[in-house]
Design a protein around this motif. Sequence first.
Motif, PDB file in Angstrom:
ATOM      1  N   LEU A   1      -3.287  -0.551  -6.948  1.00 17.26           N
ATOM      2  CA  LEU A   1      -3.857  -1.401  -5.903  1.00 17.26           C
ATOM      3  C   LEU A   1      -4.435  -2.706  -6.427  1.00 17.26           C
ATOM      4  N   SER A   2      -4.910  -2.730  -7.659  1.00 12.45           N
ATOM      5  CA  SER A   2      -5.521  -3.954  -8.190  1.00 12.45           C
ATOM      6  C   SER A   2      -4.501  -4.941  -8.757  1.00 12.45           C
ATOM      7  N   ALA A   3      -3.224  -4.532  -8.854  1.00 15.16           N
ATOM      8  CA  ALA A   3      -2.184  -5.418  -9.394  1.00 15.16           C
ATOM      9  C   ALA A   3      -2.134  -6.717  -8.594  1.00 15.16           C
ATOM     10  N   GLY A   4      -2.306  -7.824  -9.265  1.00 16.94           N
ATOM     11  CA  GLY A   4      -2.287  -9.127  -8.618  1.00 16.94           C
ATOM     12  C   GLY A   4      -3.602  -9.504  -7.961  1.00 16.94           C
ATOM     13  N   GLY A   5      -4.582  -8.629  -8.051  1.00 18.37           N
ATOM     14  CA  GLY A   5      -5.888  -8.892  -7.446  1.00 18.37           C
ATOM     15  C   GLY A   5      -6.922  -9.299  -8.475  1.00 18.37           C
ATOM     16  N   THR A   6      -8.187  -9.139  -8.120  1.00 13.00           N
ATOM     17  CA  THR A   6      -9.303  -9.514  -8.990  1.00 13.00           C
ATOM     18  C   THR A   6     -10.183  -8.296  -9.230  1.00 13.00           C
ATOM     19  N   VAL A   7     -10.274  -7.874 -10.475  1.00 13.42           N
ATOM     20  CA  VAL A   7     -11.112  -6.724 -10.828  1.00 13.42           C
ATOM     21  C   VAL A   7     -12.561  -7.183 -10.891  1.00 13.42           C
ATOM     22  N   GLU A   8     -13.423  -6.504 -10.142  1.00 12.11           N
ATOM     23  CA  GLU A   8     -14.855  -6.802 -10.137  1.00 12.11           C
ATOM     24  C   GLU A   8     -15.612  -5.901 -11.098  1.00 12.11           C
TER      25      GLU A   8
ATOM     26  N   TYR B   1       0.835  -1.204   0.000  1.00 10.20           N
ATOM     27  CA  TYR B   1       0.000   0.000   0.000  1.00 10.20           C
ATOM     28  C   TYR B   1       0.870   1.254   0.000  1.00 10.20           C
ATOM     29  N   LYS B   2       1.949   1.232   0.764  1.00 11.04           N
ATOM     30  CA  LYS B   2       2.876   2.368   0.806  1.00 11.04           C
ATOM     31  C   LYS B   2       3.490   2.604  -0.571  1.00 11.04           C
ATOM     32  N   SER B   3       3.753   1.535  -1.328  1.00 11.01           N
ATOM     33  CA  SER B   3       4.327   1.698  -2.670  1.00 11.01           C
ATOM     34  C   SER B   3       3.340   2.371  -3.621  1.00 11.01           C
ATOM     35  N   VAL B   4       2.054   2.224  -3.362  1.00 12.18           N
ATOM     36  CA  VAL B   4       1.026   2.844  -4.208  1.00 12.18           C
ATOM     37  C   VAL B   4       0.720   4.270  -3.748  1.00 12.18           C
TER      38      VAL B   4
END
Length: 146
Positions: A103-110, A21-24
């Motif tokens: 923030l969505s990198a590596g996550g799942t976009v809804e 989160y700090k990197s973003v």
Amino acid sequence: MALINIHLNFNGNAEEAFTFYKSVFGGEFAKVMRFKDMASPDFPVDKEEENKIMHIALPIGNNVLMANDVPASMGTTNENEHRSKIAIGAESREEADKLFNGLSAGGTVEFPIQDSPWGSYFGMFRDKYGIEWMIDYDSNYKGKVS
């Protein structure tokens, strides 16, 4: 007016998540406390949990994103809970894109970030740590979630 700050619970990876989160968002941690920092005869800490996060805080604008690791003795946090999302009101489309993509990198976009039927620029996703986010930019409410 009172500020509303977010506090998240993690199952042992709070430091990893907050480094991401700090990197973003940028900035510096306002506080990082580990369970070993609180250890005493009245508050014994298991050896395997002494380096886990008791409290971490990342200021973001006028807000503070906070978290901790949940001790094993308290059970685990449901990482697939669907009851809440962190909503961010961006100040521009560019900022909305930066936050959404970061923030969505590596996550799942809804819901991909795009012009929404209600008139704002909006996207929604679950990050790689299971935290759900909504990013919104509305030119009528710059920096506020509409």
